[in-house]
Design a protein around this motif. Structure first.
Motif, PDB file in Angstrom:
ATOM      1  N   SER A  22       0.692  -1.329  -0.088  1.00 32.40           N
ATOM      2  CA  SER A  22       0.169   0.285   0.123  1.00 32.40           C
ATOM      3  C   SER A  22       0.760   1.926  -0.245  1.00 32.40           C
ATOM      4  O   SER A  22       0.010   2.274  -0.423  1.00 32.40           O
ATOM      5  CB  SER A  22      -0.929   0.016   1.699  1.00 32.40           C
ATOM      6  N   ARG A  23       2.328   0.893  -0.063  1.00 28.59           N
ATOM      7  CA  ARG A  23       2.971   2.788   0.219  1.00 28.59           C
ATOM      8  C   ARG A  23       3.018   3.184  -1.609  1.00 28.59           C
ATOM      9  O   ARG A  23       4.064   4.069  -1.213  1.00 28.59           O
ATOM     10  CB  ARG A  23       4.108   1.953   0.789  1.00 28.59           C
ATOM     11  N   TYR A  24       2.978   2.410  -2.125  1.00 29.48           N
ATOM     12  CA  TYR A  24       3.385   2.663  -3.598  1.00 29.48           C
ATOM     13  C   TYR A  24       1.991   3.328  -4.201  1.00 29.48           C
ATOM     14  O   TYR A  24       0.853   2.233  -4.118  1.00 29.48           O
ATOM     15  CB  TYR A  24       3.748   1.779  -4.232  1.00 29.48           C
ATOM     16  N   PRO A  25       2.103   3.304  -5.593  1.00 31.55           N
ATOM     17  CA  PRO A  25       1.383   3.913  -6.289  1.00 31.55           C
ATOM     18  C   PRO A  25       0.000   3.330  -6.981  1.00 31.55           C
ATOM     19  O   PRO A  25       0.978   2.298  -6.671  1.00 31.55           O
ATOM     20  CB  PRO A  25       1.166   5.385  -6.965  1.00 31.55           C
ATOM     21  N   LYS A  28       1.602  -0.132  -9.347  1.00 34.82           N
ATOM     22  CA  LYS A  28       3.532   0.112  -8.795  1.00 34.82           C
ATOM     23  C   LYS A  28       3.496  -1.039  -7.660  1.00 34.82           C
ATOM     24  O   LYS A  28       4.365  -1.049  -7.650  1.00 34.82           O
ATOM     25  CB  LYS A  28       3.762   1.340  -8.927  1.00 34.82           C
ATOM     26  N   LYS A  30       5.255  -3.510  -7.787  1.00 30.27           N
ATOM     27  CA  LYS A  30       6.694  -4.423  -7.728  1.00 30.27           C
ATOM     28  C   LYS A  30       7.487  -3.946  -6.749  1.00 30.27           C
ATOM     29  O   LYS A  30       8.615  -4.663  -6.597  1.00 30.27           O
ATOM     30  CB  LYS A  30       6.678  -4.511  -9.230  1.00 30.27           C
ATOM     31  N   SER A  31       7.065  -2.818  -5.835  1.00 34.73           N
ATOM     32  CA  SER A  31       7.794  -2.266  -5.680  1.00 34.73           C
ATOM     33  C   SER A  31       8.628  -2.838  -4.592  1.00 34.73           C
ATOM     34  O   SER A  31       8.864  -2.361  -4.283  1.00 34.73           O
ATOM     35  CB  SER A  31       7.437  -0.759  -5.649  1.00 34.73           C
ATOM     36  N   LEU A  33       9.390  -5.520  -3.971  1.00 36.07           N
ATOM     37  CA  LEU A  33       9.791  -7.107  -4.665  1.00 36.07           C
ATOM     38  C   LEU A  33      10.436  -6.835  -3.732  1.00 36.07           C
ATOM     39  O   LEU A  33      10.798  -8.242  -2.480  1.00 36.07           O
ATOM     40  CB  LEU A  33       9.976  -6.975  -6.166  1.00 36.07           C
TER      41      LEU A  33
END
Ligand SMILES: Cc1cc2nc3c(=O)[nH]c(=O)nc-3n(C[C@H](O)[C@H](O)[C@H](O)COP(=O)(O)O)c2cc1C
Ligand code: SF4
Ligand code: FES
Lengths: 181, 433
Positions: A22-25, A28, A30-31, A33
C-alpha cells in the motif's frame, strides 16, 4: 533440499506484505519486491528457493522471472541453503587495514570452513563481504540484523559460542538487534 | 570547537524519541516552513545557503531543487539516498541511528518545498536495524501530526516510507536507486532524461543524500544567509566526516568546512593522531572513489598552502596533486601500510559491484582485480603496472554511470603516487626481462 510443497506465508507476514504494497501508487506494487523477498527469505529457511520465489511472484502478481532476475542481483539474497547464522565479514579497505583478514582466517579455522562454505551441522556460513558502513569500528561482521564491531579473535570466539548455544536462525529482518556503535 | 548543526545533540539521552528531540528544538523548521513560508521561499533559502549535495558529487542543492519539473497533475517525489555503501563512509548511519528525527524533519520540510506528497527513504539492506529506528521515528511523527493528512492544519499532506535495499553498492547511484525502488535490478539508467524530469515511476524526482536533507533543518531555522557564513568560500556549512583506518579515534565528526586537514588528523577533538605512535603514509579523504594522496600532498597543496577540509582545497591541483572531498569518507594509512594490497581490496570491490551493463566497466574492473591480485601475491609481471594504468584509462569516461570512473581513479592515483611500492612487489626475475 527444498521447501515443502504448497508453502504459504503466515497471516502476520501476509498482513505486513499488504501494508508494504500500500506504500506505492496504484499499479506500482512491484516496488514491494525487495522488501517482500527479505520477508520470504526470513520465513522460509534463510534462502530463496525457486518455490519461495514463485510464491513471492504470485503474491505480487508478477512473473516468476521478474523475481529471479532481482533476487540474483542483490548480495543479501541467498539462492542456495545457508547456515542458521551467516557471518558477513567485511574485508574492504578500512576493515582490511585493521586486521579483517585475520578475523576471517580465525573464523575459518574455528569453524573448519572457508569463505562461501557452511559448517556440516548447518549452523554457520562464512561470507567475506564488502564495506558494511562500519569502517570506524573495524574489523566487523554482520550476523542477521546485528553488527558486531571492533572484533578481536576473543570476541569472535565468544560470539560463535553464544550463537551456537542459542542455536536459532538469525535473519536480517530480526527485531532484536545488537549494535555497538 | 567548530560549529555543529547536525549531530550536536547526539549524546543527549533519548534524543531518538520525538519528545526529547522536541525539547531540544526539534521540528521548529517544519512549523516555520509549513506555516510561514511558501515552497518557493524555502528553495530560495536553500539556494542562499550554498548547500552542496553531501552524497559525493557536491552539486548545489538549491539549484537541483529548482530544476524539478512541475507539470500539472503529475506526482513529484523526493527520495532520500540512504544507501551509503561507499567504502569508508558511515556518517549517514550515525545520523539516522542517533537522531532519526533530524532526517524525518528534513524530509518533511524538503518534501513541502518540492511539492511531494509521497516520499521515500531508500536505505541499504544491511542497515535493517536503522530502518527500524527510522520507522519508529516516523510513527511518532505521524502520531504528532507532522506526517499524514493536513499536517499542522496547513492542508499539506505527506506520506513518508522507508524502503530497504538488499546489498548492492550501485544502488547508491541515483538512477540505479530508482530502478531498485521500482522493484528491479539496480542497473543505472542512461541520462538524460534526468530524474528531475523523469525519475521514480517516470515522474519528476529529486534524489538527495541523508546529510543533505538533514542540513535543510538548520538552514530553515537560521536562514540561508546565516548558514552561508559558516564554512569557507563556496564550501558552506558543516560536514560530517567518517574517519577510519590507522587513527587513534575513528568515528563520525562534524566539522566546519575549512578546517585544516592537519588539525583534523592530529587534534584530540577529532582523529587524535596516528595509532601506535606511527607516522602517516597516505590518506583517502573522501571515500574509496577519490584519489589517494601521500602525506605531503594531503597536508599541503603542491603550491605549499595548508590543505583544508573543503571541496576546493582538497581538489586543488586536480588529480595530479589533489583529491576530492567526496562523501567525506576519510581513511588514514600508517607508514607500514602496503598501498598495493589496499588497492587490491578496492579493485575487488569495484569488480564485485559493477552492474555489468557496460563492457569497459564490467571487463575492466575484472582485469584490474586480476592484475592487482597477482601483483600483491608476488606473481606480477614487469608490464603489469603499465597495464593497470592503461586499463583504468580506458574505463574512465567511457561508461553509463560514474562507477566506472570511481573504479579507475583509485588505481590511477595509487600508481601515480606509489609506483615504487608496486614495482617492489614484482619479482626480481621478472624485472630482469
Ligand atoms: C556508484 C555510485 C554510488 C553512489 N552511492 C551513493 C550513496 O551511497 N549515497 C549517496 O547519497 N549518494 C551516492 N551516490 C551519488 C548519487 O548518485 C547522487 O548524486 C546523490 O544521492 C545526490 O544527492 P546529493 O545531491 O544530496 O549529494 C553514488 C553515485 C555513484 C555513481
Ligand atoms: S559504469 Fe559499471 S556500474 Fe555503471 S552502468 Fe556501467 S557497468 Fe554498470
Ligand atoms: S570497510 Fe569494513 S565496514 Fe567499511
Amino acid at each position: 533440499m527444498s521447501n515443502p510443497v504448497n508453502i504459504k506465508f503466515s497471516d502476520a507476514s501476509l498482513a505486513l506484505i499488504q501494508n508494504i504494497m500500500s506504500r506505492y501508487p496504484e499499479g506500482k506494487q512491484k516496488s514491494a519486491l525487495i522488501p517482500v523477498l527479505h520477508i520470504a527469505q526470513a520465513d522460509f529457511d534463510g534462502w530463496l528457493s525457486p518455490q519461495t520465489m514463485d510464491l513471492v511472484a504470485s503474491v505480487l502478481k508478477i512473473q516468476s522471472v521478474e523475481v529471479y532476475e532481482v533476487a540474483s542481483f542483490y548480495s543479501m539474497f541467498h539462492l542456495a541453503p545457508v547456515g542458521n547464522c551467516v557471518f558477513d565479514v567485511c574485508r574492504t579497505s578500512s576493515c582490511w587495514s585493521r586486521g579483517a583478514d585475520n578475523i576471517i582466517a580465525h573464523i575459518g579455522k574455528r569453524l573448519g570452513i572457508k569463505p562461501g562454505e557452511t559448517t556440516s551441522d548447518g549452523m554457520f556460513t562464512l561470507k567475506a563481504v564488502e564495506c558494511l558502513g562500519s569502517c570506524g569500528t573495524a574489523p566487523m561482521l554482520q550476523c542477521g540484523a546485528s553488527f558486531h564491531e571492533n572484533l578481536t579473535p576473543e570476541k569472535v570466539d565468544a560470539l560463535i559460542d553464544s550463537y551456537r548455544a542459542a542455536g536459532t536462525r538469525r535473519s536480517y529482518t530480526d527485531m532484536d538487534y545488537k549494535n555497538t556503535l | 570547537m567548530g560549529k555543529k548543526l547536525l549531530i550536536h545533540n547526539d549524546k543527549v539521552p533519548g534524543i531518538h524519541t520525538l519528545e526529547v528531540y522536541r525539547q531540544h528544538g526539534g521540528y521548529a523548521s517544519v512549523e516555520k516552513a509549513l506555516k510561514t513560508m511558501s515552497p518557493e521561499a524555502i528553495v530560495e533559502e536553500v539556494k542562499k545557503s550554498g548547500l552542496r549535495g553531501r552524497g559525493g558529487a557536491g552539486f548545489p542543492t538549491g539549484m537541483k531543487w529548482s530544476f524539478l519539473a512541475k507539470p500539472e497533475g503529475v506526482a513529484r517525489y523526493l527520495v532520500c539516498n540512504a544507501d551509503e555503501s561507499e567504502p569508508g563512509t558511515f556518517k549517514d548511519r550515525y545520523l539516522m541511528e542517533k537522531i532519526p528525527h533530524a532526517l524525518v524533519e528534513g524530509m518533511i520540510t524538503s518534501s513541502f518545498a518540492l511539492g511531494a506528497k509521497t516520499s521515500y527513504i531508500y536505505i541499504r539492506g544491511e542497515y535493517f536495524y536503522v530502518a527500524r529506528i527510522l520507522e519508529a521515528a516516523i510513527a511518532e511523527a505521524y502520531a504528532a501530526g507532522f506526517l499524514g493528512k493536513n499536517i499542522l492544519g496547513t492542508g499539506y499532506d505527506l506520506d513518508l516510507y522507508v524502503q530497504v535495499g538488499a546489498g548492492a553498492y550501485i544502488c547508491g547511484e541515483e538512477t540505479a536507486l530508482l530502478e531498485s525502488l521500482e522493484g528491479k535490478r539496480g542497473n543505472p539508467r542512461i541520462k538524460p532524461p534526468f530524474p528531475a524530469i523523469a525519475g521514480l515511476y517516470g515522474c519528476p524526482t529529486v534524489v538527495n543524500n541523508v546529510e543533505t536533507i538533514a542540513a535543510v533543518v538548520p538552514i530553515i531555522n537560521m536562514g540561508g544567509e546565516e548558514y552561508a557564513k559558516i564554512g569557507i568560500g563556496r564550501s558552506t556549512g558543516t560536514k560530517l566526516i567518517s574517519a577510519s583506518g590507522h587513527i587513534n579515534k575513528p568515528g563520525v565528526y562534524e566539522i566546519e568546512l575549512g578546517l585544516p586537514v592537519e588539525e583534523f588528523i592530529y587534534s584530540d577533538e577529532y582523529c587524535g593522531g596516528i595509532w601506535k605512535n606511527k607516522k602517516m603514509k597516505a590518506c583517502i579523504p573522501g571515500g574509496s572513489s577519490v584519489p589517494i594522496l601521500p602525506t605531503e600532498l594531503l597536508l599541503k597543496t603542491a603550491a605549499g598552502e595548508p590543505r583544508l577540509m573543503s571541496y576546493e582545497s582538497l581538489s586543488d591541483g586536480g588529480f595530479a596533486t589533489g583529491s576530492m572531498l567526496g562523501s567525506g569518507g576519510f581513511i588514514v594509512f600508517d607508514e607500514d601500510t602496503n598501498i598495493a594490497e589496499n588497492l587490491y581490496t578496492f579493485t575487488r570491490f569495484y569488480h564485485h559491484e559493477s552492474c555489468g551493463q557496460c563492457s569497459p566497466c564490467r571487463e575492466g574492473t575484472g582485469w584490474m582485480e586480476k592484475i592487482a591480485h597477482r601483483i600483491v601475491h608476488g606473481h606480477g609481471k614487469a608490464s603489469d603496472i603499465d597495464l593497470l594504468w592503461d586499463i583504468q584509462k580506458r574505463i574512465e569516461g567511457n561508461t553509463i554511470c560514474p562507477l566506472g570512473d570511481a573504479a579507475a581513479w583509485p588505481v590511477a592515483s595509487a600508481i601515480r603516487h606509489f609506483r615504487a611500492e608496486f614495482e617492489a612487489m614484482i619479482p626480481k626475475t621478472e624485472l630482469a626481462h
